[in-house]
Design a protein around this motif. Structure first.
Motif, PDB file in Angstrom:
ATOM      1  N   GLY A  39       0.805  -1.216   0.000  1.00 23.20           N
ATOM      2  CA  GLY A  39       0.000   0.000   0.000  1.00 23.20           C
ATOM      3  C   GLY A  39       0.833   1.258   0.000  1.00 23.20           C
ATOM      4  N   ARG A  50      -8.174   2.544   4.442  1.00 20.06           N
ATOM      5  CA  ARG A  50      -8.864   2.454   3.159  1.00 20.06           C
ATOM      6  C   ARG A  50      -8.477   3.584   2.212  1.00 20.06           C
ATOM      7  N   VAL A  51      -8.390   4.815   2.726  1.00 17.21           N
ATOM      8  CA  VAL A  51      -8.240   5.987   1.862  1.00 17.21           C
ATOM      9  C   VAL A  51      -6.774   6.278   1.529  1.00 17.21           C
ATOM     10  N   THR A  56      -4.439   2.031   1.345  1.00 19.14           N
ATOM     11  CA  THR A  56      -4.815   1.359   0.087  1.00 19.14           C
ATOM     12  C   THR A  56      -4.159  -0.012  -0.105  1.00 19.14           C
ATOM     13  N   HIS A  94      -3.572  -3.738  -1.351  1.00 20.60           N
ATOM     14  CA  HIS A  94      -3.991  -4.317  -2.633  1.00 20.60           C
ATOM     15  C   HIS A  94      -3.893  -5.841  -2.662  1.00 20.60           C
TER      16      HIS A  94
END
Length: 546
Positions: free
Chosen positions: A459, A479-480, A483, A485
């Motif tokens: 992330g 989440r924001v 991130t 993956h």
């Protein structure tokens, strides 16, 4: 010979006469005349052609080729969205001063606004990011076309290289081409297609500026940002001043270099004593440097050979073309910084001793590359981690014009091809995923000797070191900003047939870096994102104890 073929033949020949040695093409129909002309020049050994199926990858491949060679590189696209996909590379070239030449094929003007397939308004599509835009007239069979084509190409290359302005950057020649788009039989062209007997159609001479004198007196440091070049090192050494050089400055060598400058500015009282800063290049990497350049009690002198100069804090007292040092500083100012730097290194080594972290990986990669090797480093954490390393290769390349993560793999591939020797890249996981198409290299294309080391913290690790990473903002952070993956990089590499190794310890990384770089391979190093913020705080705290 039909007009589109004649045009493309002349344009490619004039580009080669003007110094072009590499070119990049993405496939398309409207651009066929240019693609075929470049392929013919490649066949004849006049330049080397690279073909990429993704225009964004093509653009950043050209960025890497230019960073590796210093020469202008044209990129050919077909019309429509293909041109727009070059925009990130054009912006990077604009802010980094790289001579990218966009040859955008287009439909003839009569088809615009008619709903014709793949036809849109490509006029000045890159806005003010290009140093020159020119729409070439639709080629027609008449005398005078060759002089127009050649003189305009020579002018475009001169603008791209900054031959007169000392302000290099991208240019766009929009090329409306009418059918037929492939060579056809027909009457000879009504005038000779040949250029001058030697060299470009128009020989453009450089403009020159005079350097300014700088004397000892104030406690001075030299800041070398991206692209500063050896001039920053020479001034620092002549003046006996500390040199704060970013990894991609091409100045980070010699006795004046203070490798831990970023941390010392936060942890040592020496920073408060600075009275004057001489700025070379484009500093973008460090908040402590930004704060230093914004201090009202510090005189800031910016050295810039172009009409543009960095001064985001609006504190520059003067802007000069170059500097000549009248005499060295007779005090112990440099010696005090050198002593602090010598004390800092073992303390940093202690903090970084346990396991793998971003700075530890960067230090190991820097050592493997060596002082004279070539290293491409991604924006975000990797370049900042490398900034703390004791060994930073002088040929370190980074896209710091806009400090984006776009096209990093393609930039590295281009730099490796221009280097014609072993090249390394240090990349974060998001930068790697962002340009995974860069691993797609066709079977007929030149392949680089490139080893990519991916530091995978799953992330956006850099955000944990910024304001967003403060525990007070933890509710939405993961989440924001984080991130995650969860991408399997081994499987991603397998899809493109790229050799892959995963390492989990310092010894495994050292061992993976030992084999000779031959072809393209990837080493993945997984680290935890949770450790970034406390590690940074621990390094500053350790130096405050000195």
């Amino acid at each position: 010979m039909n007009p589109s073929t004649a045009f493309a033949t002349v344009v490619v020949d004039e580009l080669i006469r003007s110094g072009v040695r590499e070119a990049v093409v993405s496939p398309g129909s409207r651009s066929a005349p240019l693609a075929l002309a470049f392929a013919a020049a490649d066949r004849d050994g006049r330049l080397r052609l690279h073909v990429r199926i993704d225009e964004r990858t093509a653009g950043f491949l050209a960025i890497g080729l230019m960073r590796g060679s210093g020469l202008p590189v044209p990129v050919v696209t077909t019309s429509g969205t293909a041109v727009a996909n070059l925009h990130p590379a054009v912006l990077e070239a604009s802010h980094s001063g790289l001579p990218l030449i966009v040859l955008s094929a287009d439909r003839p003007p009569a088809l615009r606004g008619s709903g014709a397939n793949q036809t849109t308004d490509q006029l000045k599509v890159f806005g003010s990011a290009v140093r020159l835009f020119h729409e070439m007239g639709t080629p027609v069979r008449e005398i005078g076309q060759v002089a127009y084509w050649r003189s305009q190409v020579a002018r475009a290359v001169a603008n791209a290289t900054g031959a007169r302005s000392a302000d290099p950057g991208p240019v766009q020649l929009n090329c409306p081409l009418s059918e037929p788009l492939v060579p056809t039989d027909g009457p000879d062209w009504p005038e000779s297609l040949h250029g001058r007997s030697a060299g470009p159609w128009t020989a453009i001479r450089a403009a020159a500026g005079q350097p300014s004198a700088v004397s000892p007196g104030p406690k001075t440091v030299v800041v070398a940002g991206d692209g500063a070049s050896q001039s920053a090192r020479l001034v620092a050494e002549a003046g006996q001043w500390p040199l704060f050089a970013e990894p991609s400055s091409r100045a980070r060598t010699g006795p004046s270099v203070i490798s831990a400058y970023r941390l010392l500015l936060q942890a040592s009282s020496l920073g408060a004593e600075i009275e004057r800063v001489l700025v070379f290049g484009h500093p973008t990497l460090s908040r402590p440097i930004s704060k230093l350049l914004a201090r009202p009690d510090v005189e800031v002198v910016v050295v810039s050979p172009t009409g543009l100069w960095p001064d985001p804090a609006r504190r520059a007292a003067s802007v000069v073309t170059g500097l000549e040092v009248t005499a060295p500083d007779p005090t112990d100012w440099l010696a005090r910084w050198q002593h602090a730097d010598q004390l800092a290194r073992p303390e940093l080594d202690k903090v970084l001793a346990d396991g793998l972290s971003g700075p530890r990986v960067a230090a190991l990669v820097g050592a493997a590359v060596g002082a004279d090797g070539m290293l491409v480093v991604a924006s975000s954490n990797p370049v900042r981690d490398l900034d703390l390393a004791p060994v930073v290769p002088i040929r370190t390349i980074a896209n710091r014009g806009l400090a984006g993560i776009d096209g990093t793999i393609s930039t590295a591939v281009g730099a490796a091809l221009a280097n014609a020797g072993p090249t390394y890249a240090l990349i974060g996981d998001l930068a790697f995923l962002h340009d995974s198409n860069g691993l797609v290299i066709g079977p007929d294309e030149a392949r680089p000797d490139l080893r990519i080391v991916v530091v995978n913290d799953n992330g956006g690790g850099i955000f944990s070191t910024l304001e967003q990473g403060d525990p007070n903002h933890a509710t939405h952070f993961e989440r924001v900003f984080g991130t995650p993956h969860d991408v399997d990089l081994a499987a991603l590499c397998a899809a493109s047939g790229t050799p892959y190794t995963r390492v989990e310890t310092v010894d495994e990384l050292r061992a993976a870096l030992v084999p000779t770089v031959a072809g393209l391979d990837v080493i993945e190093v997984r680290i935890s994102r949770d450790g970034h913020r406390p590690l940074g705080a621990a390094m500053v705290a350790a130096l405050k104890q000195l």
